[in-house]
Design a protein around this motif. Structure first.
Motif, PDB file in Angstrom:
ATOM      1  N   GLU A 179       3.251   8.491  14.459  1.00  0.00           N
ATOM      2  CA  GLU A 179       2.049   8.590  15.301  1.00  0.00           C
ATOM      3  C   GLU A 179       0.755   8.601  14.506  1.00  0.00           C
ATOM      4  O   GLU A 179      -0.288   8.216  14.988  1.00  0.00           O
ATOM      5  N   ARG A 180       0.829   9.103  13.284  1.00  0.00           N
ATOM      6  CA  ARG A 180      -0.399   9.179  12.482  1.00  0.00           C
ATOM      7  C   ARG A 180      -0.670   7.868  11.741  1.00  0.00           C
ATOM      8  O   ARG A 180      -1.410   7.819  10.784  1.00  0.00           O
ATOM      9  N   ASN A 181      -0.027   6.776  12.235  1.00  0.00           N
ATOM     10  CA  ASN A 181      -0.281   5.453  11.704  1.00  0.00           C
ATOM     11  C   ASN A 181      -1.702   5.036  12.044  1.00  0.00           C
ATOM     12  O   ASN A 181      -2.010   3.871  12.250  1.00  0.00           O
ATOM     13  N   PRO A 205       2.304  18.746  -1.053  1.00  0.00           N
ATOM     14  CA  PRO A 205       1.211  19.054  -0.106  1.00  0.00           C
ATOM     15  C   PRO A 205       1.729  19.622   1.226  1.00  0.00           C
ATOM     16  O   PRO A 205       1.190  20.596   1.741  1.00  0.00           O
ATOM     17  N   TYR A 206       2.788  19.029   1.784  1.00  0.00           N
ATOM     18  CA  TYR A 206       3.323  19.544   3.055  1.00  0.00           C
ATOM     19  C   TYR A 206       3.966  20.905   2.859  1.00  0.00           C
ATOM     20  O   TYR A 206       3.883  21.786   3.717  1.00  0.00           O
ATOM     21  N   ASP A 207       4.630  21.078   1.740  1.00  0.00           N
ATOM     22  CA  ASP A 207       5.306  22.342   1.457  1.00  0.00           C
ATOM     23  C   ASP A 207       4.264  23.474   1.393  1.00  0.00           C
ATOM     24  O   ASP A 207       4.413  24.526   2.022  1.00  0.00           O
ATOM     25  N   PHE A 249       0.919  -4.334   3.691  1.00  0.00           N
ATOM     26  CA  PHE A 249       2.026  -3.613   4.318  1.00  0.00           C
ATOM     27  C   PHE A 249       2.316  -2.335   3.542  1.00  0.00           C
ATOM     28  O   PHE A 249       1.963  -2.202   2.369  1.00  0.00           O
ATOM     29  N   ARG A 250       2.938  -1.405   4.218  1.00  0.00           N
ATOM     30  CA  ARG A 250       3.195  -0.089   3.652  1.00  0.00           C
ATOM     31  C   ARG A 250       4.428  -0.134   2.756  1.00  0.00           C
ATOM     32  O   ARG A 250       5.494  -0.571   3.180  1.00  0.00           O
ATOM     33  N   LEU A 251       4.298   0.365   1.536  1.00  0.00           N
ATOM     34  CA  LEU A 251       5.463   0.478   0.661  1.00  0.00           C
ATOM     35  C   LEU A 251       6.041   1.869   0.866  1.00  0.00           C
ATOM     36  O   LEU A 251       5.433   2.864   0.481  1.00  0.00           O
ATOM     37  N   SER A 270      -5.207  13.142   8.670  1.00  0.00           N
ATOM     38  CA  SER A 270      -5.033  14.588   8.512  1.00  0.00           C
ATOM     39  C   SER A 270      -3.920  14.886   7.501  1.00  0.00           C
ATOM     40  O   SER A 270      -3.115  15.793   7.691  1.00  0.00           O
ATOM     41  N   CYS A 271      -3.903  14.112   6.435  1.00  0.00           N
ATOM     42  CA  CYS A 271      -2.903  14.316   5.389  1.00  0.00           C
ATOM     43  C   CYS A 271      -3.160  15.659   4.688  1.00  0.00           C
ATOM     44  O   CYS A 271      -4.312  16.013   4.422  1.00  0.00           O
ATOM     45  N   PRO A 272      -2.114  16.419   4.375  1.00  0.00           N
ATOM     46  CA  PRO A 272      -2.333  17.705   3.701  1.00  0.00           C
ATOM     47  C   PRO A 272      -2.888  17.579   2.298  1.00  0.00           C
ATOM     48  O   PRO A 272      -3.191  18.587   1.664  1.00  0.00           O
ATOM     49  N   LEU A 312       0.836  -1.198   0.000  1.00  0.00           N
ATOM     50  CA  LEU A 312       0.000   0.000   0.000  1.00  0.00           C
ATOM     51  C   LEU A 312       0.870   1.247   0.000  1.00  0.00           C
ATOM     52  O   LEU A 312       1.866   1.306   0.718  1.00  0.00           O
ATOM     53  N   TYR A 313       0.435   2.248  -0.766  1.00  0.00           N
ATOM     54  CA  TYR A 313       1.231   3.470  -0.833  1.00  0.00           C
ATOM     55  C   TYR A 313       0.743   4.563   0.114  1.00  0.00           C
ATOM     56  O   TYR A 313       1.152   5.698  -0.006  1.00  0.00           O
ATOM     57  N   CYS A 314      -0.163   4.245   1.003  1.00  0.00           N
ATOM     58  CA  CYS A 314      -0.649   5.279   1.914  1.00  0.00           C
ATOM     59  C   CYS A 314      -1.347   4.614   3.092  1.00  0.00           C
ATOM     60  O   CYS A 314      -1.754   3.459   2.998  1.00  0.00           O
ATOM     61  N   VAL A 315      -1.458   5.353   4.189  1.00  0.00           N
ATOM     62  CA  VAL A 315      -2.084   4.766   5.380  1.00  0.00           C
ATOM     63  C   VAL A 315      -3.603   4.893   5.388  1.00  0.00           C
ATOM     64  O   VAL A 315      -4.246   4.540   6.363  1.00  0.00           O
ATOM     65  N   GLN A 316      -4.182   5.407   4.307  1.00  0.00           N
ATOM     66  CA  GLN A 316      -5.634   5.621   4.331  1.00  0.00           C
ATOM     67  C   GLN A 316      -6.440   4.417   3.847  1.00  0.00           C
ATOM     68  O   GLN A 316      -7.651   4.469   3.733  1.00  0.00           O
ATOM     69  N   VAL A 317      -5.740   3.335   3.518  1.00  0.00           N
ATOM     70  CA  VAL A 317      -6.415   2.150   2.976  1.00  0.00           C
ATOM     71  C   VAL A 317      -6.752   1.185   4.126  1.00  0.00           C
ATOM     72  O   VAL A 317      -5.857   0.828   4.892  1.00  0.00           O
TER      73      VAL A 317
HETATM   74  S1  SF4 Z   1       1.676  11.933   3.319  1.00  0.00           S
HETATM   75 FE1  SF4 Z   1      -0.508  11.684   3.069  1.00  0.00          FE
HETATM   76  S2  SF4 Z   1      -0.630  10.721   1.074  1.00  0.00           S
HETATM   77 FE2  SF4 Z   1       1.391  10.457   1.685  1.00  0.00          FE
HETATM   78  S3  SF4 Z   1       1.385   8.431   2.664  1.00  0.00           S
HETATM   79 FE3  SF4 Z   1       1.095   9.966   4.253  1.00  0.00          FE
HETATM   80  S4  SF4 Z   1      -1.096  10.079   4.526  1.00  0.00           S
HETATM   81 FE4  SF4 Z   1      -0.742   9.059   2.575  1.00  0.00          FE
END
Ligand code: SF4
Length: 413
Positions: free
Chosen positions: A301-303, A367-369, A89-91, A331-333, A71-76
Protein backbone atom coordinates in the motif's frame (compact mmCIF):
# COMPACT_ATOMS: atom_id res chain seq x y z
CA UNK A 1 45.76 -24.27 -13.10
CA UNK A 2 46.59 -25.99 -9.82
CA UNK A 3 44.39 -28.63 -8.25
CA UNK A 4 43.10 -26.37 -5.48
CA UNK A 5 42.05 -23.60 -7.92
CA UNK A 6 40.34 -26.10 -10.14
CA UNK A 7 38.36 -27.68 -7.32
CA UNK A 8 37.26 -24.29 -5.90
CA UNK A 9 36.02 -23.20 -9.32
CA UNK A 10 34.33 -26.51 -9.78
CA UNK A 11 32.61 -26.18 -6.40
CA UNK A 12 31.44 -22.66 -7.20
CA UNK A 13 29.93 -23.83 -10.47
CA UNK A 14 28.18 -26.70 -8.75
CA UNK A 15 26.83 -24.35 -6.08
CA UNK A 16 25.55 -21.99 -8.77
CA UNK A 17 23.76 -24.82 -10.60
CA UNK A 18 22.19 -26.02 -7.35
CA UNK A 19 21.10 -22.53 -6.28
CA UNK A 20 19.50 -21.88 -9.68
CA UNK A 21 17.54 -25.12 -9.42
CA UNK A 22 16.43 -24.24 -5.89
CA UNK A 23 15.32 -20.75 -6.92
CA UNK A 24 13.20 -22.23 -9.70
CA UNK A 25 11.73 -24.74 -7.27
CA UNK A 26 11.00 -22.06 -4.66
CA UNK A 27 9.14 -19.95 -7.26
CA UNK A 28 7.20 -22.95 -8.60
CA UNK A 29 6.08 -24.01 -5.12
CA UNK A 30 4.87 -20.50 -4.24
CA UNK A 31 3.10 -20.09 -7.58
CA UNK A 32 1.40 -23.46 -7.17
CA UNK A 33 0.21 -22.65 -3.67
CA UNK A 34 -1.15 -19.26 -4.81
CA UNK A 35 -3.02 -20.85 -7.72
CA UNK A 36 -4.51 -23.46 -5.40
CA UNK A 37 -6.07 -20.87 -3.08
CA UNK A 38 -9.89 -20.73 -2.89
CA UNK A 39 -9.82 -17.04 -3.75
CA UNK A 40 -7.61 -17.44 -6.85
CA UNK A 41 -9.00 -15.98 -10.05
CA UNK A 42 -7.72 -15.92 -13.64
CA UNK A 43 -7.31 -12.10 -13.30
CA UNK A 44 -4.26 -12.77 -11.11
CA UNK A 45 -2.41 -14.83 -13.76
CA UNK A 46 -0.90 -11.70 -15.30
CA UNK A 47 0.62 -10.57 -11.98
CA UNK A 48 2.03 -14.02 -11.26
CA UNK A 49 3.47 -14.19 -14.73
CA UNK A 50 5.33 -10.92 -14.43
CA UNK A 51 6.56 -11.73 -10.93
CA UNK A 52 7.99 -14.94 -12.40
CA UNK A 53 10.13 -12.88 -14.79
CA UNK A 54 12.60 -12.50 -11.91
CA UNK A 55 13.96 -15.92 -12.85
CA UNK A 56 13.92 -15.20 -16.60
CA UNK A 57 15.81 -11.88 -16.74
CA UNK A 58 16.26 -11.95 -20.53
CA UNK A 59 12.49 -12.25 -21.03
CA UNK A 60 12.08 -9.32 -18.66
CA UNK A 61 14.57 -7.25 -20.66
CA UNK A 62 12.82 -8.13 -23.94
CA UNK A 63 9.60 -6.55 -22.68
CA UNK A 64 11.23 -3.13 -22.77
CA UNK A 65 12.92 -1.60 -25.71
CA UNK A 66 14.70 0.91 -23.47
CA UNK A 67 17.40 1.06 -20.81
CA UNK A 68 16.53 -0.41 -17.42
CA UNK A 69 17.00 1.45 -14.13
CA UNK A 70 16.85 -0.63 -10.95
CA UNK A 71 15.81 1.22 -7.79
CA UNK A 72 16.41 0.12 -4.23
CA UNK A 73 13.63 2.16 -2.66
CA UNK A 74 10.24 3.67 -3.43
CA UNK A 75 11.36 7.22 -2.67
CA UNK A 76 12.92 7.81 -6.09
CA UNK A 77 10.66 9.73 -8.53
CA UNK A 78 9.74 7.23 -11.24
CA UNK A 79 8.40 9.89 -13.60
CA UNK A 80 11.88 11.32 -14.09
CA UNK A 81 13.17 7.99 -15.43
CA UNK A 82 10.18 7.54 -17.68
CA UNK A 83 10.52 11.05 -19.12
CA UNK A 84 14.17 10.37 -19.99
CA UNK A 85 13.41 7.06 -21.71
CA UNK A 86 14.28 4.55 -18.93
CA UNK A 87 12.10 1.84 -17.50
CA UNK A 88 12.40 2.16 -13.70
CA UNK A 89 11.64 -0.84 -11.55
CA UNK A 90 12.07 -1.87 -7.95
CA UNK A 91 14.95 -4.20 -7.11
CA UNK A 92 13.63 -6.34 -4.32
CA UNK A 93 13.77 -10.05 -3.69
CA UNK A 94 12.01 -12.47 -1.40
CA UNK A 95 14.10 -15.46 -2.43
CA UNK A 96 15.62 -17.57 0.31
CA UNK A 97 17.31 -20.05 -2.03
CA UNK A 98 19.48 -17.35 -3.61
CA UNK A 99 20.95 -16.19 -0.28
CA UNK A 100 23.62 -18.91 -0.24
CA UNK A 101 25.46 -16.95 -2.94
CA UNK A 102 26.18 -14.07 -0.57
CA UNK A 103 26.96 -16.06 2.55
CA UNK A 104 30.48 -15.33 3.75
CA UNK A 105 30.36 -12.01 1.93
CA UNK A 106 28.13 -10.10 4.38
CA UNK A 107 27.48 -10.37 8.15
CA UNK A 108 25.19 -13.27 9.02
CA UNK A 109 22.55 -10.94 10.48
CA UNK A 110 22.23 -8.90 7.29
CA UNK A 111 18.71 -7.84 6.34
CA UNK A 112 17.29 -10.73 4.21
CA UNK A 113 16.20 -8.34 1.46
CA UNK A 114 19.76 -7.07 1.07
CA UNK A 115 21.13 -10.63 1.21
CA UNK A 116 18.83 -11.78 -1.58
CA UNK A 117 19.37 -8.70 -3.74
CA UNK A 118 23.11 -8.85 -3.32
CA UNK A 119 23.17 -12.57 -4.18
CA UNK A 120 21.56 -11.79 -7.54
CA UNK A 121 24.84 -10.19 -8.61
CA UNK A 122 26.56 -13.58 -8.26
CA UNK A 123 24.23 -15.29 -10.74
CA UNK A 124 25.44 -15.37 -14.33
CA UNK A 125 22.18 -13.63 -15.33
CA UNK A 126 19.84 -11.58 -13.19
CA UNK A 127 17.62 -8.51 -13.39
CA UNK A 128 20.18 -6.64 -11.29
CA UNK A 129 22.96 -7.42 -13.76
CA UNK A 130 20.82 -6.32 -16.70
CA UNK A 131 20.28 -2.84 -15.27
CA UNK A 132 21.92 -0.05 -17.21
CA UNK A 133 21.81 1.99 -14.02
CA UNK A 134 21.13 1.21 -10.37
CA UNK A 135 19.94 3.96 -8.02
CA UNK A 136 20.43 3.49 -4.28
CA UNK A 137 19.09 6.02 -1.78
CA UNK A 138 20.99 5.89 1.51
CA UNK A 139 17.95 5.03 3.61
CA UNK A 140 19.32 2.51 6.09
CA UNK A 141 22.93 1.48 6.86
CA UNK A 142 22.56 -1.57 4.63
CA UNK A 143 21.66 0.58 1.64
CA UNK A 144 24.43 3.05 2.45
CA UNK A 145 27.01 0.23 2.35
CA UNK A 146 25.42 -1.66 -0.54
CA UNK A 147 27.35 0.12 -3.35
CA UNK A 148 30.62 -0.84 -1.64
CA UNK A 149 29.50 -4.46 -1.30
CA UNK A 150 28.24 -4.70 -4.88
CA UNK A 151 31.53 -3.22 -6.11
CA UNK A 152 32.07 -3.50 -9.82
CA UNK A 153 29.39 -6.13 -10.29
CA UNK A 154 26.86 -3.52 -11.39
CA UNK A 155 27.07 -1.61 -14.66
CA UNK A 156 26.61 1.76 -13.03
CA UNK A 157 25.46 2.87 -9.58
CA UNK A 158 24.15 6.26 -8.53
CA UNK A 159 23.81 6.98 -4.81
CA UNK A 160 21.15 9.40 -3.57
CA UNK A 161 21.98 10.90 -0.21
CA UNK A 162 18.70 10.83 1.67
CA UNK A 163 18.18 13.46 4.37
CA UNK A 164 16.87 11.77 7.51
CA UNK A 165 14.82 14.75 8.56
CA UNK A 166 12.11 15.55 6.06
CA UNK A 167 9.79 18.02 7.77
CA UNK A 168 12.32 20.86 7.72
CA UNK A 169 13.21 23.37 5.04
CA UNK A 170 16.77 22.07 5.17
CA UNK A 171 15.68 18.45 4.62
CA UNK A 172 13.43 19.39 1.72
CA UNK A 173 16.09 21.53 0.06
CA UNK A 174 18.56 18.68 0.45
CA UNK A 175 16.26 16.19 -1.24
CA UNK A 176 15.45 18.58 -4.11
CA UNK A 177 19.20 18.91 -4.72
CA UNK A 178 19.42 15.11 -4.84
CA UNK A 179 16.58 14.93 -7.35
CA UNK A 180 18.39 17.52 -9.50
CA UNK A 181 21.56 15.47 -9.25
CA UNK A 182 19.62 12.37 -10.35
CA UNK A 183 18.23 14.32 -13.32
CA UNK A 184 21.79 15.23 -14.37
CA UNK A 185 22.94 11.61 -14.15
CA UNK A 186 19.95 10.38 -16.16
CA UNK A 187 20.51 13.04 -18.80
CA UNK A 188 24.12 11.92 -19.21
CA UNK A 189 23.04 8.28 -19.58
CA UNK A 190 20.19 9.18 -21.94
CA UNK A 191 22.35 11.55 -24.00
CA UNK A 192 19.64 14.22 -23.98
CA UNK A 193 18.10 16.94 -21.81
CA UNK A 194 14.92 16.53 -19.81
CA UNK A 195 11.89 17.76 -21.71
CA UNK A 196 9.17 19.46 -19.65
CA UNK A 197 6.36 18.17 -21.84
CA UNK A 198 7.60 14.59 -21.56
CA UNK A 199 7.87 14.95 -17.81
CA UNK A 200 4.26 16.16 -17.59
CA UNK A 201 3.08 13.26 -19.72
CA UNK A 202 5.00 10.78 -17.50
CA UNK A 203 3.34 12.31 -14.46
CA UNK A 204 -0.10 11.72 -16.05
CA UNK A 205 0.80 8.14 -16.87
CA UNK A 206 1.80 7.38 -13.28
CA UNK A 207 -1.21 9.26 -11.89
CA UNK A 208 -3.46 6.62 -13.50
CA UNK A 209 -1.43 3.93 -11.75
CA UNK A 210 -1.74 5.70 -8.36
CA UNK A 211 -5.48 6.03 -8.93
CA UNK A 212 -6.06 2.32 -9.55
CA UNK A 213 -3.83 1.48 -6.60
CA UNK A 214 -6.07 3.71 -4.48
CA UNK A 215 -9.16 1.89 -5.77
CA UNK A 216 -7.53 -1.45 -5.04
CA UNK A 217 -7.00 -0.31 -1.45
CA UNK A 218 -10.71 0.61 -1.22
CA UNK A 219 -11.67 -2.84 -2.53
CA UNK A 220 -9.52 -4.36 0.18
CA UNK A 221 -11.01 -2.18 2.93
CA UNK A 222 -14.43 -3.43 1.87
CA UNK A 223 -13.18 -6.96 2.42
CA UNK A 224 -13.48 -7.94 -1.26
CA UNK A 225 -9.84 -8.88 -1.94
CA UNK A 226 -7.37 -10.51 0.42
CA UNK A 227 -4.16 -8.95 1.72
CA UNK A 228 -2.02 -11.56 -0.02
CA UNK A 229 -3.51 -10.82 -3.47
CA UNK A 230 -3.24 -7.08 -2.86
CA UNK A 231 0.45 -7.51 -2.00
CA UNK A 232 1.01 -9.65 -5.11
CA UNK A 233 -0.55 -6.98 -7.35
CA UNK A 234 1.50 -4.19 -5.73
CA UNK A 235 4.70 -6.28 -5.89
CA UNK A 236 4.21 -6.61 -9.65
CA UNK A 237 4.04 -2.83 -10.12
CA UNK A 238 6.96 -1.63 -12.28
CA UNK A 239 7.78 -5.11 -13.55
CA UNK A 240 5.86 -4.31 -16.70
CA UNK A 241 5.18 -1.03 -18.43
CA UNK A 242 2.97 1.07 -16.21
CA UNK A 243 0.02 1.28 -18.66
CA UNK A 244 -0.27 -2.54 -18.95
CA UNK A 245 -0.12 -2.97 -15.19
CA UNK A 246 -2.77 -0.26 -14.74
CA UNK A 247 -5.11 -1.92 -17.27
CA UNK A 248 -4.76 -5.31 -15.57
CA UNK A 249 -5.54 -3.82 -12.15
CA UNK A 250 -8.65 -2.21 -13.69
CA UNK A 251 -9.79 -5.68 -14.77
CA UNK A 252 -9.37 -6.96 -11.21
CA UNK A 253 -11.37 -3.97 -9.94
CA UNK A 254 -14.12 -4.67 -12.46
CA UNK A 255 -14.40 -8.43 -12.17
CA UNK A 256 -13.10 -9.53 -8.79
CA UNK A 257 -15.08 -9.73 -5.60
CA UNK A 258 -14.43 -12.61 -3.22
CA UNK A 259 -15.79 -11.48 0.16
CA UNK A 260 -13.73 -12.21 3.24
CA UNK A 261 -14.90 -14.95 5.62
CA UNK A 262 -17.40 -13.58 8.13
CA UNK A 263 -15.59 -14.63 11.29
CA UNK A 264 -12.16 -13.41 10.26
CA UNK A 265 -11.31 -10.28 12.25
CA UNK A 266 -9.60 -7.40 10.44
CA UNK A 267 -5.96 -6.67 11.21
CA UNK A 268 -3.40 -4.13 10.01
CA UNK A 269 0.02 -5.32 8.81
CA UNK A 270 3.04 -3.06 9.14
CA UNK A 271 6.82 -3.37 9.28
CA UNK A 272 9.51 -4.75 6.99
CA UNK A 273 8.72 -5.13 3.29
CA UNK A 274 7.11 -8.35 1.98
CA UNK A 275 8.10 -9.45 -1.49
CA UNK A 276 7.34 -12.47 -3.69
CA UNK A 277 8.11 -15.38 -3.34
CA UNK A 278 8.36 -14.80 0.42
CA UNK A 279 4.74 -14.19 1.41
CA UNK A 280 5.15 -16.10 4.66
CA UNK A 281 3.72 -13.45 6.98
CA UNK A 282 0.61 -12.58 4.96
CA UNK A 283 -0.16 -16.24 4.24
CA UNK A 284 0.22 -17.22 7.90
CA UNK A 285 -2.00 -14.35 9.07
CA UNK A 286 -4.72 -15.56 6.70
CA UNK A 287 -4.16 -19.20 7.67
CA UNK A 288 -4.64 -18.17 11.30
CA UNK A 289 -8.10 -16.82 10.36
CA UNK A 290 -7.54 -13.06 10.10
CA UNK A 291 -8.19 -10.62 7.28
CA UNK A 292 -5.42 -8.12 6.45
CA UNK A 293 -7.65 -5.13 5.85
CA UNK A 294 -4.73 -2.75 5.38
CA UNK A 295 -0.98 -2.58 5.37
CA UNK A 296 1.77 -0.03 5.50
CA UNK A 297 4.43 -1.96 3.57
CA UNK A 298 6.55 -0.11 1.04
CA UNK A 299 6.11 -3.13 -1.25
CA UNK A 300 2.34 -2.84 -1.08
CA UNK A 301 0.00 0.00 0.00
CA UNK A 302 2.86 2.39 0.64
CA UNK A 303 3.84 2.08 -3.03
CA UNK A 304 3.19 5.83 -2.84
CA UNK A 305 -0.41 6.38 -3.75
CA UNK A 306 -1.56 9.96 -4.12
CA UNK A 307 -1.58 12.60 -6.78
CA UNK A 308 1.24 14.84 -8.00
CA UNK A 309 -0.39 18.26 -8.12
CA UNK A 310 1.67 21.13 -9.53
CA UNK A 311 0.77 24.79 -9.39
CA UNK A 312 3.98 25.86 -11.08
CA UNK A 313 4.52 24.20 -14.47
CA UNK A 314 8.08 25.39 -14.98
CA UNK A 315 10.67 22.60 -14.98
CA UNK A 316 11.80 23.63 -11.52
CA UNK A 317 8.19 23.75 -10.29
CA UNK A 318 7.46 20.22 -11.51
CA UNK A 319 10.72 18.79 -10.14
CA UNK A 320 10.13 20.44 -6.77
CA UNK A 321 6.57 19.06 -6.59
CA UNK A 322 7.78 15.58 -7.53
CA UNK A 323 10.59 15.67 -4.96
CA UNK A 324 8.25 16.80 -2.18
CA UNK A 325 5.57 14.32 -3.08
CA UNK A 326 7.99 11.38 -2.91
CA UNK A 327 9.66 12.58 0.25
CA UNK A 328 6.71 13.79 2.29
CA UNK A 329 4.37 10.93 1.48
CA UNK A 330 6.99 8.38 2.51
CA UNK A 331 6.67 7.14 6.06
CA UNK A 332 9.73 4.91 6.06
CA UNK A 333 11.21 4.44 9.56
CA UNK A 334 14.55 5.57 8.21
CA UNK A 335 13.30 9.13 8.87
CA UNK A 336 14.01 10.64 12.27
CA UNK A 337 10.80 12.71 12.26
CA UNK A 338 8.28 10.06 11.37
CA UNK A 339 5.15 10.91 13.35
CA UNK A 340 3.05 10.64 10.15
CA UNK A 341 3.53 6.88 10.09
CA UNK A 342 1.88 6.37 13.46
CA UNK A 343 -0.87 8.86 12.60
CA UNK A 344 -1.66 7.16 9.26
CA UNK A 345 -1.93 3.76 10.90
CA UNK A 346 -4.12 4.99 13.75
CA UNK A 347 -6.39 6.92 11.35
CA UNK A 348 -6.88 3.85 9.13
CA UNK A 349 -7.63 1.67 12.14
CA UNK A 350 -10.16 4.13 13.55
CA UNK A 351 -11.96 4.73 10.25
CA UNK A 352 -12.16 1.06 9.33
CA UNK A 353 -12.65 -0.35 12.77
CA UNK A 354 -9.53 -2.53 12.67
CA UNK A 355 -8.69 -3.90 16.10
CA UNK A 356 -5.17 -5.25 15.90
CA UNK A 357 -1.73 -4.53 14.46
CA UNK A 358 0.71 -7.20 13.32
CA UNK A 359 4.22 -5.76 13.23
CA UNK A 360 6.51 -7.73 10.89
CA UNK A 361 10.27 -7.49 11.42
CA UNK A 362 12.80 -9.13 9.17
CA UNK A 363 15.81 -9.93 11.35
CA UNK A 364 18.49 -7.38 10.48
CA UNK A 365 16.01 -4.71 9.33
CA UNK A 366 17.03 -2.21 12.01
CA UNK A 367 14.82 0.85 11.28
CA UNK A 368 11.57 -1.14 11.68
CA UNK A 369 12.95 -3.04 14.64
CA UNK A 370 13.90 0.16 16.49
CA UNK A 371 10.52 1.81 15.80
CA UNK A 372 8.60 -1.29 16.91
CA UNK A 373 9.06 -0.46 20.63
CA UNK A 374 7.53 2.98 20.29
CA UNK A 375 4.79 1.56 18.10
CA UNK A 376 3.87 -1.18 20.53
CA UNK A 377 3.40 1.39 23.29
CA UNK A 378 1.50 3.83 21.11
CA UNK A 379 -0.83 1.21 19.56
CA UNK A 380 -1.66 -0.31 22.96
CA UNK A 381 -2.19 3.09 24.57
CA UNK A 382 -4.78 3.80 21.89
CA UNK A 383 -6.67 0.66 22.87
CA UNK A 384 -5.65 -1.66 20.04
CA UNK A 385 -4.07 -5.11 20.13
CA UNK A 386 -0.48 -5.53 19.02
CA UNK A 387 1.80 -8.44 18.15
CA UNK A 388 5.38 -8.32 16.92
CA UNK A 389 6.59 -11.13 14.64
CA UNK A 390 10.32 -11.29 14.08
CA UNK A 391 11.37 -13.66 11.36
CA UNK A 392 13.44 -14.14 8.20
CA UNK A 393 12.86 -15.92 4.88
CA UNK A 394 13.33 -19.44 6.33
CA UNK A 395 10.46 -21.89 6.80
CA UNK A 396 11.43 -23.44 10.14
CA UNK A 397 9.49 -20.95 12.26
CA UNK A 398 6.22 -21.18 10.31
CA UNK A 399 4.45 -23.43 12.81
CA UNK A 400 5.59 -21.36 15.76
CA UNK A 401 4.40 -18.11 14.12
CA UNK A 402 1.09 -19.70 13.17
CA UNK A 403 0.44 -20.71 16.80
CA UNK A 404 1.22 -17.17 18.02
CA UNK A 405 -1.03 -15.65 15.36
CA UNK A 406 -3.89 -18.00 16.23
CA UNK A 407 -3.59 -16.94 19.87
CA UNK A 408 -3.54 -13.28 18.77
CA UNK A 409 -6.72 -13.84 16.78
CA UNK A 410 -8.46 -15.02 19.94
CA UNK A 411 -7.77 -11.67 21.59
CA UNK A 412 -9.57 -9.89 18.71
CA UNK A 413 -12.81 -11.92 18.78
S1 SF4 B 1 11.78 0.17 4.00
FE1 SF4 B 1 12.12 2.33 3.67
S2 SF4 B 1 14.17 2.36 2.82
FE2 SF4 B 1 13.51 0.34 2.61
S3 SF4 B 1 12.64 0.29 0.53
FE3 SF4 B 1 10.98 0.69 1.96
S4 SF4 B 1 10.77 2.89 1.96
FE4 SF4 B 1 12.76 2.44 1.07
Amino acid sequence: MNRETYSRKDMEERLLRKVKKDIQCEHDIELMSLRERDDFSSEFEYFLEILSLGIYPQKFKERFNKPLAGLYCVQVPLELFDALGFHPFRLCSGSLAIQRLSSGRVPSLTCPIIKSCLSSFYLDESMEKLCDLIVIPTTCDWNAKLPEIIGDKANSIHIMELPHIKESERGRERWIQEVYELKKVLEVHAGRRLNRRQLSSSIKKYMSAWQVLGQLIELRRRGAISGTWSIIIANAFMLDNVESWTEKVKQVLKNYNVPKKKNNPDVFLTGSPVFFPNLKISELIEEAGMFIAGDELCTSERNLTGATICDDYSEHGILKTLAERYQLSCSCPSFADNYRRAKNILDTMRIHNIKGVIYHILKGCHPYDIESFYFEKMIKENGYHFIKIETDYSHEDRQNILIRLEAFRETLC
